[in-house]
Write a protein that holds these residues in place. Structure first.
Motif, PDB file in Angstrom:
ATOM      1  N   ALA A 196       0.797  -1.358  -0.012  1.00 17.73           N
ATOM      2  CA  ALA A 196      -0.107  -0.009   0.027  1.00 17.73           C
ATOM      3  C   ALA A 196       0.839   1.205  -0.189  1.00 17.73           C
ATOM      4  O   ALA A 196       0.297   2.375  -0.190  1.00 17.73           O
ATOM      5  N   LEU A 197       2.151   1.142   0.403  1.00 19.22           N
ATOM      6  CA  LEU A 197       3.034   2.220   0.610  1.00 19.22           C
ATOM      7  C   LEU A 197       3.970   2.473  -0.521  1.00 19.22           C
ATOM      8  O   LEU A 197       4.908   3.247  -0.676  1.00 19.22           O
ATOM      9  N   SER A 198       3.351   1.880  -1.895  1.00 19.95           N
ATOM     10  CA  SER A 198       4.370   1.836  -3.046  1.00 19.95           C
ATOM     11  C   SER A 198       4.837   3.064  -3.655  1.00 19.95           C
ATOM     12  O   SER A 198       5.898   3.398  -3.758  1.00 19.95           O
ATOM     13  N   GLU A 199       3.839   4.042  -3.537  1.00 25.72           N
ATOM     14  CA  GLU A 199       3.931   5.616  -3.870  1.00 25.72           C
ATOM     15  C   GLU A 199       4.927   6.201  -2.939  1.00 25.72           C
ATOM     16  O   GLU A 199       5.913   7.033  -3.473  1.00 25.72           O
ATOM     17  N   ARG A 200       4.741   6.102  -1.619  1.00 24.27           N
ATOM     18  CA  ARG A 200       5.623   6.673  -0.669  1.00 24.27           C
ATOM     19  C   ARG A 200       6.982   6.168  -0.821  1.00 24.27           C
ATOM     20  O   ARG A 200       8.209   6.769  -0.401  1.00 24.27           O
ATOM     21  N   ILE A 201       7.066   4.837  -1.138  1.00 23.23           N
ATOM     22  CA  ILE A 201       8.481   3.994  -0.928  1.00 23.23           C
ATOM     23  C   ILE A 201       9.018   4.784  -2.364  1.00 23.23           C
ATOM     24  O   ILE A 201      10.516   5.214  -2.036  1.00 23.23           O
ATOM     25  N   LYS A 202       8.506   5.180  -3.384  1.00 25.10           N
ATOM     26  CA  LYS A 202       9.171   5.753  -4.405  1.00 25.10           C
ATOM     27  C   LYS A 202       9.787   7.078  -4.192  1.00 25.10           C
ATOM     28  O   LYS A 202      10.774   7.490  -4.536  1.00 25.10           O
ATOM     29  N   SER A 203       8.868   7.849  -3.280  1.00 25.18           N
ATOM     30  CA  SER A 203       9.284   9.029  -2.745  1.00 25.18           C
ATOM     31  C   SER A 203      10.221   9.080  -1.493  1.00 25.18           C
ATOM     32  O   SER A 203      10.911   9.982  -1.256  1.00 25.18           O
ATOM     33  N   GLY A 204      10.298   7.984  -0.873  1.00 21.83           N
ATOM     34  CA  GLY A 204      11.417   7.667   0.022  1.00 21.83           C
ATOM     35  C   GLY A 204      10.984   8.074   1.484  1.00 21.83           C
ATOM     36  O   GLY A 204      11.802   8.154   2.396  1.00 21.83           O
ATOM     37  N   ASP A 205       9.654   8.269   1.784  1.00 22.31           N
ATOM     38  CA  ASP A 205       9.025   8.785   3.205  1.00 22.31           C
ATOM     39  C   ASP A 205       7.969   7.605   3.510  1.00 22.31           C
ATOM     40  O   ASP A 205       7.350   7.961   4.440  1.00 22.31           O
ATOM     41  N   ALA A 206       8.183   6.161   3.125  1.00 16.01           N
ATOM     42  CA  ALA A 206       7.335   5.267   3.500  1.00 16.01           C
ATOM     43  C   ALA A 206       7.896   4.711   4.936  1.00 16.01           C
ATOM     44  O   ALA A 206       9.060   4.935   5.114  1.00 16.01           O
ATOM     45  N   GLU A 207       6.658   4.473   5.787  1.00 18.41           N
ATOM     46  CA  GLU A 207       7.178   4.103   7.398  1.00 18.41           C
ATOM     47  C   GLU A 207       6.206   3.045   7.758  1.00 18.41           C
ATOM     48  O   GLU A 207       4.896   3.287   7.480  1.00 18.41           O
ATOM     49  N   ILE A 208       6.720   2.206   8.416  1.00 17.58           N
ATOM     50  CA  ILE A 208       6.085   1.242   9.110  1.00 17.58           C
ATOM     51  C   ILE A 208       6.579   1.086  10.493  1.00 17.58           C
ATOM     52  O   ILE A 208       8.048   1.090  10.775  1.00 17.58           O
TER      53      ILE A 208
END
Length: 357
Positions: free
Chosen positions: A257-269
């Motif tokens: 679900a965080l795929s877009e944020r992973i691309k922008s580098g600010d995904a967090e779990i």
């Protein structure tokens, strides 16, 4: 002498619903919390008999008559108040007899949040059991003919004439590969019915660290996995591999679900562990329970599937099998625990509760 309503205005500051009845059991005052709880304005409530608001209002009428007769100073009880065309109210009621013939009874109603939670859990368990039983039966019905289809395709391939082997073998291989894919799906549908192997003590932080290492290996860039552990949490008996799989399924769903944020580098779990006291799980009261949160900063779960995410074959993304959360729920339930979810844009929080010794 009538009780002046201005003298009751201070009751509007209370968060619990307060209702004052006259000698005929009609409502002469209701505070703001009562308006909210009953879903009606003070003007609409005034002069209505309290018992007429509910299908089982006779229960309240009996208590009112006992109060008027001064059979008690105050009486406390849990009630389920049925309403026509609306959800029932689960409340804790306090009925107080007043020394005033014009307004002899005051009733305080507090919504019973614990009862609502138990009812919701019971409905979820019933729905989960029914769905899993249906899926299990379907999987068994599919498994046998699937093996026959694959075997027939293999035999057919052996009988193909040499001159057409190359072009026709492509078709038999499609049958065999698709049969294998469906076999894998059927095996995953049947997997939750394996009972947990209680082989030793489980440290929940070892489970989280194992999942974390797997996630970091799969998503080395753009995803931060934070730890917020209570290291005082004791070990408990359980199936470590099942719990790793449950936590991994939730974390993996979050990462997807965080795929877009992973691309922008600010995904967090975030993995957060705590202990909660006096927790009721599946109608059993436990002194201590593990409270594990898996929180992500993704877009949230779509509204149309939010209440069905634990159902088999329900997925929020293209190509998803819809089995990850079903497996996670089953493994947690087999450890006598429960799994909950709250989601809004920017924060999805899966909560796993497990009894502790």
């Amino acid at each position: 002498m009538k009780t002046p309503l201005t003298s009751l205005a201070g009751l509007d500051l209370l968060t619990s619903a307060v209702i004052v009845l006259d000698a005929d059991s009609c409502i002469m005052y209701a505070n703001a919390a009562a308006e909210s709880l009953l879903g009606s304005s003070f003007k609409a409530l005034t002069h209505q008999k309290l018992s007429d608001l509910f299908l089982n209002g006779d229960e309240l009428l009996d208590v009112f008559e006992q109060a008027v007769a001064h059979q008690f100073a105050d009486k406390r009880q849990d009630l389920t108040l049925e309403r026509s065309g609306r959800d029932a109210l689960h409340v804790h009621s306090i009925v107080t007899a007043l020394d005033n013939p014009d307004s002899p009874v005051l009733i305080e109603l507090r919504e019973n949040v614990q009862q609502l939670k138990l009812d919701r859990e019971e409905r979820m368990l019933d729905q989960s059991k029914a769905n899993k039983e249906l899926i299990r039966n379907l999987a068994h019905e599919i498994k046998n003919p699937l093996g026959g289809i694959r075997g027939a395709a293999q035999l057919l391939e052996l009988e193909l004439p040499e001159r057409h082997l190359k072009e026709l073998r492509e078709y038999t291989q499609v049958i065999i590969k698709e049969a294998d894919r469906l076999q894998t799906l059927v095996d995953r549908l049947l997997a939750p019915h394996r009972l947990p192997h209680i082989v030793g003590d489980v440290n929940i932080h070892e489970v989280c660290e194992r999942v974390r290492s797997l996630m970091v290996a799969e998503f080395p860039q753009g995803l931060t996995i934070k730890r917020d552990y209570d290291l005082s949490i004791p070990e408990f008996r359980g199936d470590k591999e099942q719990l790793i799989q449950a936590v991994l399924n939730i974390a993996h769903n979050a990462a997807q679900a965080l795929s877009e944020r992973i691309k922008s580098g600010d995904a967090e779990i975030v993995f957060r562990t705590r202990v909660v006291r006096q927790m009721t799980l599946a109608k059993v009261r436990y002194r201590l329970a593990l409270d594990l949160h898996i929180i992500d900063n993704g877009p949230g779960i779509p509204d149309e599937i939010r209440h069905r995410i634990f159902y088999p074959l329900v997925s929020g993304r293209d190509g998803g099998s819809g089995l990850g959360l079903t497996l996670a729920q089953t493994f947690v339930e087999q450890h006598l625990g429960a799994i909950e979810c709250e989601s809004r844009p920017g924060c999805t929080d899966f909560r796993i509760l497990l009894p502790l010794p």
